[in-house]
Motif scaffolding. Sequence first.
Motif, PDB file in Angstrom:
ATOM      1  N   VAL A  65       0.856  -1.188   0.000  1.00 16.04           N
ATOM      2  CA  VAL A  65       0.000   0.000   0.000  1.00 16.04           C
ATOM      3  C   VAL A  65       0.897   1.244   0.000  1.00 16.04           C
ATOM      4  CG1 VAL A  65      -1.844  -1.206   1.197  1.00 16.04           C
ATOM      5  CG2 VAL A  65      -0.159   0.082   2.521  1.00 16.04           C
ATOM      6  N   PRO A  66       0.371   2.399  -0.412  1.00 13.02           N
ATOM      7  CA  PRO A  66       1.181   3.620  -0.415  1.00 13.02           C
ATOM      8  C   PRO A  66       1.704   3.969   0.980  1.00 13.02           C
ATOM      9  CG  PRO A  66      -0.824   3.947  -1.680  1.00 13.02           C
ATOM     10  CD  PRO A  66      -0.982   2.634  -0.993  1.00 13.02           C
ATOM     11  N   VAL A  67       2.969   4.386   1.034  1.00 12.15           N
ATOM     12  CA  VAL A  67       3.611   4.796   2.281  1.00 12.15           C
ATOM     13  C   VAL A  67       4.175   6.199   2.108  1.00 12.15           C
ATOM     14  CG1 VAL A  67       5.429   4.327   3.962  1.00 12.15           C
ATOM     15  CG2 VAL A  67       4.220   2.412   2.866  1.00 12.15           C
ATOM     16  N   ASP A  68       3.764   7.117   2.977  1.00 10.26           N
ATOM     17  CA  ASP A  68       4.391   8.437   3.057  1.00 10.26           C
ATOM     18  C   ASP A  68       5.282   8.452   4.287  1.00 10.26           C
ATOM     19  OD1 ASP A  68       3.187   9.432   0.801  1.00 10.26           O
ATOM     20  OD2 ASP A  68       2.268  11.159   1.797  1.00 10.26           O
ATOM     21  N   LEU A  69       6.500   8.900   4.109  1.00 11.55           N
ATOM     22  CA  LEU A  69       7.527   8.806   5.152  1.00 11.55           C
ATOM     23  C   LEU A  69       8.068  10.199   5.441  1.00 11.55           C
ATOM     24  CD1 LEU A  69      10.420   6.191   4.906  1.00 11.55           C
ATOM     25  CD2 LEU A  69      10.865   8.535   5.553  1.00 11.55           C
ATOM     26  N   TRP A  70       7.926  10.654   6.701  1.00  6.91           N
ATOM     27  CA  TRP A  70       8.382  11.978   7.117  1.00  6.91           C
ATOM     28  C   TRP A  70       9.460  11.839   8.190  1.00  6.91           C
ATOM     29  CZ3 TRP A  70       6.213  16.641   5.252  1.00  6.91           C
ATOM     30  CH2 TRP A  70       5.119  16.483   4.393  1.00  6.91           C
ATOM     31  N   HIS A  71      10.513  12.638   8.063  1.00  6.30           N
ATOM     32  CA  HIS A  71      11.603  12.559   9.043  1.00  6.30           C
ATOM     33  C   HIS A  71      12.396  13.868   9.027  1.00  6.30           C
ATOM     34  CE1 HIS A  71      13.373   9.024  11.324  1.00  6.30           C
ATOM     35  NE2 HIS A  71      14.142  10.030  11.711  1.00  6.30           N
ATOM     36  N   GLY A  72      12.852  14.274  10.206  1.00  5.88           N
ATOM     37  CA  GLY A  72      13.674  15.472  10.329  1.00  5.88           C
ATOM     38  C   GLY A  72      15.149  15.136  10.387  1.00  5.88           C
ATOM     39  N   SER A  73      15.952  15.918   9.721  1.00  2.64           N
ATOM     40  CA  SER A  73      17.401  15.652   9.690  1.00  2.64           C
ATOM     41  C   SER A  73      18.063  15.917  11.032  1.00  2.64           C
ATOM     42  CB  SER A  73      18.068  16.504   8.606  1.00  2.64           C
ATOM     43  OG  SER A  73      17.944  17.891   8.909  1.00  2.64           O
ATOM     44  N   LEU A  74      17.402  16.668  11.926  1.00  6.97           N
ATOM     45  CA  LEU A  74      17.975  16.986  13.236  1.00  6.97           C
ATOM     46  C   LEU A  74      17.611  15.955  14.306  1.00  6.97           C
ATOM     47  CD1 LEU A  74      17.256  20.838  13.357  1.00  6.97           C
ATOM     48  CD2 LEU A  74      19.302  19.670  12.519  1.00  6.97           C
ATOM     49  N   ASP A  75      16.889  14.922  13.923  1.00  2.00           N
ATOM     50  CA  ASP A  75      16.371  13.921  14.864  1.00  2.00           C
ATOM     51  C   ASP A  75      17.519  13.188  15.569  1.00  2.00           C
ATOM     52  OD1 ASP A  75      15.020  11.801  16.149  1.00  2.00           O
ATOM     53  OD2 ASP A  75      13.530  11.678  14.542  1.00  2.00           O
ATOM     54  N   ARG A  76      17.509  13.228  16.914  1.00  2.00           N
ATOM     55  CA  ARG A  76      18.514  12.505  17.696  1.00  2.00           C
ATOM     56  C   ARG A  76      17.914  11.307  18.420  1.00  2.00           C
ATOM     57  NH1 ARG A  76      20.937  17.718  20.880  1.00  2.00           N
ATOM     58  NH2 ARG A  76      21.519  18.990  19.066  1.00  2.00           N
ATOM     59  N   MET A  77      16.602  11.151  18.342  1.00  2.00           N
ATOM     60  CA  MET A  77      15.973   9.965  18.915  1.00  2.00           C
ATOM     61  C   MET A  77      15.998   8.809  17.923  1.00  2.00           C
ATOM     62  SD  MET A  77      12.741  11.346  21.118  1.00  2.00           S
ATOM     63  CE  MET A  77      12.854  12.817  22.139  1.00  2.00           C
ATOM     64  N   VAL A  78      15.596   9.111  16.691  1.00  2.00           N
ATOM     65  CA  VAL A  78      15.663   8.149  15.588  1.00  2.00           C
ATOM     66  C   VAL A  78      16.355   8.866  14.432  1.00  2.00           C
ATOM     67  CG1 VAL A  78      14.374   6.596  14.093  1.00  2.00           C
ATOM     68  CG2 VAL A  78      13.466   7.155  16.355  1.00  2.00           C
ATOM     69  N   PRO A  79      17.650   8.688  14.279  1.00  2.00           N
ATOM     70  CA  PRO A  79      18.395   9.448  13.274  1.00  2.00           C
ATOM     71  C   PRO A  79      17.841   9.263  11.861  1.00  2.00           C
ATOM     72  CG  PRO A  79      19.891   8.415  14.818  1.00  2.00           C
ATOM     73  CD  PRO A  79      18.529   7.865  15.118  1.00  2.00           C
ATOM     74  N   VAL A  80      18.055  10.271  11.040  1.00  2.00           N
ATOM     75  CA  VAL A  80      17.476  10.291   9.699  1.00  2.00           C
ATOM     76  C   VAL A  80      17.981   9.147   8.823  1.00  2.00           C
ATOM     77  CG1 VAL A  80      19.218  11.815   8.673  1.00  2.00           C
ATOM     78  CG2 VAL A  80      16.839  11.875   7.828  1.00  2.00           C
ATOM     79  N   ALA A  81      19.079   8.513   9.190  1.00  2.00           N
ATOM     80  CA  ALA A  81      19.546   7.345   8.440  1.00  2.00           C
ATOM     81  C   ALA A  81      18.495   6.239   8.427  1.00  2.00           C
ATOM     82  CB  ALA A  81      20.853   6.821   9.045  1.00  2.00           C
ATOM     83  N   HIS A  82      17.681   6.162   9.469  1.00  2.00           N
ATOM     84  CA  HIS A  82      16.605   5.169   9.493  1.00  2.00           C
ATOM     85  C   HIS A  82      15.600   5.457   8.375  1.00  2.00           C
ATOM     86  CE1 HIS A  82      17.218   3.215  13.602  1.00  2.00           C
ATOM     87  NE2 HIS A  82      18.188   4.114  13.513  1.00  2.00           N
ATOM     88  N   ALA A  83      15.263   6.727   8.186  1.00  2.00           N
ATOM     89  CA  ALA A  83      14.326   7.105   7.133  1.00  2.00           C
ATOM     90  C   ALA A  83      14.905   6.800   5.755  1.00  2.00           C
ATOM     91  CB  ALA A  83      13.987   8.586   7.239  1.00  2.00           C
ATOM     92  N   ARG A  84      16.179   7.071   5.584  1.00  2.00           N
ATOM     93  CA  ARG A  84      16.798   6.798   4.282  1.00  2.00           C
ATOM     94  C   ARG A  84      16.775   5.300   3.979  1.00  2.00           C
ATOM     95  NH1 ARG A  84      20.812  11.006   6.054  1.00  2.00           N
ATOM     96  NH2 ARG A  84      20.160  12.925   4.998  1.00  2.00           N
TER      97      ARG A  84
END
Length: 306
Positions: free
Chosen positions: A243-262
């Motif tokens: 199903v369609p997935v929209d994924l939002w993430h902030g580059s300043l995130d220190r709880m879940v770093p943006v590498a997880h989103a990538r």
Amino acid sequence: MNADAGTADQAVEQLRLHDGRVLEFAARGPQDGPVVFLQHGMPGSAVPMDTVWGSAVERGYRVITYSRAGYGASTPVPGRPVAGAVEDGRVLLDHLGVRRCLVAGWSAGGPYALATGAADPQRVSGVLLIASFAPYDAKGLEFVAGMGVQNAVLFGAAVQGEQALRTAVLRMGGALRGSGPADLAAAMASLLPAVDSNELTSAYGADNAANVNHGLARGDAGWLGDLHALTSPWGFDPGSVVVPVDLWHGSLDRMVPVAHARWLAEHLPTARPHLRNHHGHLSIGVGSLGDKLDRLITRTSLTRPV
């Protein structure tokens, strides 16, 4: 704190499952609005948060959530994998008569949202991920790299054994319970860029405190369960989400770093990533759920609320 707990208790309902367990849930918004099945973070609960839910409810969405096993009044289920929570959600949605919905997950709720989308594509029209974790065993991802000290310690303890994990959760739970937003922001400084610290000391901070305090009021079983689930195989392949997935993430995130989103953007076949340079883990989600849902729903067969 007792007053906050009482208010929180009045905001949630309970469903008795076929095996005798209790599942705590809450629903807000118009009965005829498109349903959003929201998966909360870690630690957390079903207690509604106006600063998170409000923008969706105001736009006509019906938001439904539940306290995962071990949080609030929901009965613990030791050793459950991420995919093991899907059945509880299915039973709740059946109970509420929900045939089609969007599923949203923030932070630790992200993997549970994906699991629901993978298991029930006939009901789930789309998945919204906000600052979601990737799998702990994801190839090419250094899971804790870029995390603040508290999260690095938690996830480090999770793989050191049960006693180490319980000790870490007990210590951090003691810091969370009953803390005011300003005290909590100071205690979590390693996890909070300025944009997130600002959110925690705003109206969101009070909402978050009520939500978390309720989730931990009966103990740490839910938090321990989430940490075990997140550091173990999820029980499904993220690549199986169609199903369609929209994924939002902030580059300043220190709880879940943006590498997880990538990593997720590369491995979810339908993912549409929205990476934002000036946002952190909290600021990426507070006050904007409605806008994110409006974007996602255009990729589905559901009708956007008028």
